[in-house]
Design a protein around this motif. Sequence first.
Motif, PDB file in Angstrom:
ATOM      1  N   ASN A   1      32.506  36.292  49.403  1.00 53.50           N
ATOM      2  CA  ASN A   1      32.742  37.347  48.402  1.00 53.50           C
ATOM      3  C   ASN A   1      31.434  37.798  47.784  1.00 53.50           C
ATOM      4  OD1 ASN A   1      35.541  37.010  48.636  1.00 53.50           O
ATOM      5  ND2 ASN A   1      35.576  35.442  47.031  1.00 53.50           N
TER       6      ASN A   1
ATOM      7  N   ARG B   1      33.662  34.273  38.713  1.00 52.06           N
ATOM      8  CA  ARG B   1      34.879  33.715  39.333  1.00 52.06           C
ATOM      9  C   ARG B   1      36.112  34.454  38.811  1.00 52.06           C
ATOM     10  NH1 ARG B   1      38.410  30.155  37.289  1.00 52.06           N
ATOM     11  NH2 ARG B   1      37.001  29.573  35.606  1.00 52.06           N
TER      12      ARG B   1
ATOM     13  N   CYS C   1      39.690  33.988  47.157  1.00 53.38           N
ATOM     14  CA  CYS C   1      38.829  33.173  46.291  1.00 53.38           C
ATOM     15  C   CYS C   1      39.303  31.729  46.289  1.00 53.38           C
ATOM     16  CB  CYS C   1      38.844  33.750  44.875  1.00 53.38           C
ATOM     17  SG  CYS C   1      37.883  32.818  43.680  1.00 53.38           S
TER      18      CYS C   1
ATOM     19  N   CYS D   1      28.554  32.789  47.639  1.00 53.06           N
ATOM     20  CA  CYS D   1      29.972  32.394  47.691  1.00 53.06           C
ATOM     21  C   CYS D   1      30.363  31.903  49.093  1.00 53.06           C
ATOM     22  CB  CYS D   1      30.825  33.601  47.304  1.00 53.06           C
ATOM     23  SG  CYS D   1      32.556  33.442  47.743  1.00 53.06           S
TER      24      CYS D   1
END
Length: 244
Positions: free
Chosen positions: A110, A72, A51, A106
Amino acid sequence: MAAAAPVTTFATAGGATLSPDHYVDVAYEEKLRLWDEVKADPRFPDYLYGCYECGICVAACPSAKFYNFSPRKIAQAAAREDVELIFEQMNDDVWNCSQCFSCNRCPRQNSPGGLITILREVAVNNGLASSKAALEGYTRIVYKIMTTGTQVSPDMLQADAFPDWGPGVMEVSDNLELWRKALPPETLHTTSMSWQVDDKTLTELYLIWHYTGVMDLIAEVDEGLHMIILDVMEETLEEAGFEI
Ligand code: SF4
Ligand code: SF4
């Protein structure tokens, strides 16, 4: 006298209200076992590649606008394998997601929404109390779909059953006749079914739900609902020559 600490609550899409003290804490080993179950899901490697913490998923997420919720944070907790936080999210945050998958834009490829799907499934499979509370509001819908093979009919859109849907559902329930006429398929005008599912399809659906463990999931979440659905299923399957 000291003021009582405020309790943060949130309404789920099903109308249930949960709070951080709603779920029972468990030993770290149990949290780790649940996390291992999440990671063992064959979809997991496709849903998490790390991430950037860029927040693009948050900007795209409709639930983040209305709830104290962030895709997130879901991705970050999973990427860091923060077992404690993941357990907390499994009992709380994941029920705020509307599974729209807008977060799939994303840049790291993701799918926070996909991760949430797995987290929810593990929560349900393991009978976590929070999953039962979150799914309470869907009992009538689950019953309708699983016994008739059809989706929600306009009659089911009652404000008291869907308090979380806000003024939109009030408008629908106040104008049900109008909505029925506006919906094109003839059978949507009825009070019981959206459309008729033939017996062969229904038999196949019942067998799929039985053999893939969906019925076991329902039993975990709501024993009473499971018994009612099973009654209906068994009768139809018996007529078709199946015994489960
Ligand atoms: S999950 Fe993707 S979009 Fe969301 S913060 Fe991480 S990298 Fe950005
Ligand atoms: S799938 Fe869930 S987390 Fe992703 S954008 Fe939709 S509501 Fe937000």
